[in-house]
Design a protein around this motif. Structure first.
Motif, short mmCIF file in Angstrom:
data_model
loop_
_atom_site.label_atom_id
_atom_site.label_comp_id
_atom_site.label_asym_id
_atom_site.label_seq_id
_atom_site.Cartn_x
_atom_site.Cartn_y
_atom_site.Cartn_z
N GLY A 134 95.59 22.56 -1.81
CA GLY A 134 94.16 22.85 -1.72
C GLY A 134 93.87 24.06 -0.85
N HIS A 135 94.60 24.14 0.28
CA HIS A 135 94.42 25.28 1.17
C HIS A 135 94.88 26.58 0.49
CE1 HIS A 135 94.01 27.40 4.93
NE2 HIS A 135 95.27 27.83 4.83
N LEU A 136 96.02 26.48 -0.24
CA LEU A 136 96.53 27.66 -0.95
C LEU A 136 95.56 28.11 -2.04
CD1 LEU A 136 98.87 29.63 -1.31
CD2 LEU A 136 99.92 27.99 -2.89
N ALA A 137 95.00 27.11 -2.75
CA ALA A 137 94.04 27.45 -3.80
C ALA A 137 92.80 28.10 -3.20
CB ALA A 137 93.66 26.19 -4.58
N GLU A 138 92.39 27.62 -2.04
CA GLU A 138 91.22 28.20 -1.37
C GLU A 138 91.49 29.65 -0.97
OE1 GLU A 138 88.48 27.39 2.61
OE2 GLU A 138 89.94 25.90 1.93
N LYS A 139 92.70 29.88 -0.43
CA LYS A 139 93.07 31.24 -0.05
C LYS A 139 93.12 32.17 -1.27
CE LYS A 139 93.91 31.07 4.44
NZ LYS A 139 93.26 31.99 5.41
N ALA A 140 93.72 31.64 -2.36
CA ALA A 140 93.82 32.44 -3.57
C ALA A 140 92.44 32.77 -4.13
CB ALA A 140 94.66 31.71 -4.62
N TRP A 141 91.55 31.79 -4.09
CA TRP A 141 90.18 32.02 -4.58
C TRP A 141 89.47 33.09 -3.74
CZ3 TRP A 141 87.26 31.42 -8.61
CH2 TRP A 141 85.87 31.50 -8.49
N ALA A 142 89.63 32.99 -2.42
CA ALA A 142 89.00 33.98 -1.54
C ALA A 142 89.57 35.37 -1.77
CB ALA A 142 89.19 33.56 -0.08
N PHE A 143 90.90 35.44 -1.94
CA PHE A 143 91.53 36.74 -2.20
C PHE A 143 91.08 37.32 -3.54
CE2 PHE A 143 94.98 39.32 -3.99
CZ PHE A 143 95.08 40.30 -3.01
N GLY A 144 90.97 36.45 -4.53
CA GLY A 144 90.51 36.90 -5.84
C GLY A 144 89.10 37.47 -5.78
N LEU A 145 88.23 36.79 -5.01
CA LEU A 145 86.86 37.31 -4.86
C LEU A 145 86.86 38.66 -4.15
CD1 LEU A 145 84.90 34.07 -3.87
CD2 LEU A 145 84.87 35.27 -6.07
N ASN A 146 87.68 38.76 -3.09
CA ASN A 146 87.76 40.04 -2.36
C ASN A 146 88.34 41.15 -3.24
OD1 ASN A 146 86.68 39.04 0.01
ND2 ASN A 146 88.69 38.39 0.80
N LEU A 147 89.35 40.78 -4.06
CA LEU A 147 89.95 41.77 -4.95
C LEU A 147 88.94 42.25 -5.99
CD1 LEU A 147 92.47 43.31 -5.84
CD2 LEU A 147 93.08 41.35 -7.28
N ALA A 148 88.17 41.30 -6.53
CA ALA A 148 87.15 41.67 -7.51
C ALA A 148 86.09 42.55 -6.86
CB ALA A 148 86.52 40.41 -8.10
N ALA A 149 85.70 42.20 -5.62
CA ALA A 149 84.70 43.00 -4.92
C ALA A 149 85.23 44.40 -4.62
CB ALA A 149 84.29 42.30 -3.62
#
Length: 282
Positions: free
Chosen positions: A18-33
């Motif tokens: 869950g923590h890894l998925a949260e990190k990946a989601w945050a990184f994906g949002l930052n990458l998209a931004a």
């Protein structure tokens, strides 16, 4: 089987994913931004450069200078966009800025001569001390300007030779532009005998310019002849005549010939250096 131990390990596994998925989601949002910042910034930079180009074109700025300034502006804006995008990804912008600054300093030191030529080229294009087609004298060379680039200026001499001068040399020397004004002066200097009639001699010399079709004669400019020196062997007469820059050399050559012919017609000699030796017998 120890069910308590199994539940504990299962809980760790689930919470880790869950923590890894949260990190990946945050990184994906930052990458998209970051990607969005880059694309929008690139589009905005392109629009800004287009507006600059249009404004300078309307102001009739030289095309070479327009291209140079637009390229510099485009590179600078893209660097700012990239720094902003990297900052959104969490990269330290201070480190990136320091790295770019250090790289820029190293490049500037290694290309300092070329950069000085670039700066001089920009000044030539901006202040226009001469333009293509002008006849100039600079740095010990003279000729017609063939091409003005950001780094160098090329001349075509009267011997049909091409001379390429770095722009830093051009701007670092005095520039004589013989095409900047509509008329230029042709000058002929001739010596006449001390025993001649000076009035007749001046009239004969002046007649050569007055009757030449390339000699410009108006209210402001008229041919003139003056006694300019009393030499050891001759009285020096200087003839001034005015012509368009393109005709000056032809006029001067023709006047040299015609002055000699006119003086011969009125029986006035052109003396040459000589020495009289008197031998006295003691």
């Amino acid at each position: 089987m120890d069910f308590k131990q199994f539940d504990f390990l299962h809980l760790i596994s689930v919470s880790g994913w869950g923590h890894l998925a949260e990190k990946a989601w945050a990184f994906g949002l930052n990458l998209a931004a970051a990607l969005l910042i880059f694309l929008v910034g690139k589009w905005a930079a392109k629009r800004i450069v287009a507006v600059m180009r249009a404004a300078m074109t309307r102001a009739q700025v030289d095309a070479t200078l327009i291209s140079f300034l637009c390229n510099v502006a485009n590179i600078g804006l893209l660097i700012l966009v990239i720094i902003a995008a990297l900052g959104r990804l969490g990269v330290s912008t201070t480190s990136v800025t320091a790295l770019i600054g250090g790289a820029g300093l190293a490049v500037a030191l290694s290309l300092k001569d070329q950069l000085s030529n670039f700066a001089a080229g920009a000044l030539i294009i901006l202040f226009r001390p001469f333009k293509v087609g002008d006849f100039i004298r600079v740095g010990g060379f003279e000729g017609y300007v063939r091409e003005i680039k950001m780094v160098q200026t090329s001349l075509r001499t009267t011997d049909n030779e091409e001379v390429v001068l770095p722009n830093s040399v051009v701007m670092g020397n005095s520039i004589v532009n013989r095409s900047s004004l509509p008329l230029c002066r042709a000058q002929v200097i001739v010596g006449v005998d001390y025993n001649c009639d000076l009035k007749v001699a001046k009239e004969a010399v002046l007649k050569a310019a007055a009757e030449h079709p390339l000699s410009v004669q108006n209210e402001e400019r008229q041919p003139a002849a003056y006694i300019t020196a009393l030499g050891d062997n001759a009285i020096e007469i200087t003839l001034w005549a005015w012509a368009n820059e393109a005709d000056r050399w032809t006029l001067q050559c023709d006047l040299n010939e015609q002055v000699v012919e006119n003086l011969r017609k009125v029986n006035i000699n052109i003396p040459f250096p000589q020495r009289d030796i008197h031998i006295i017998n003691s």
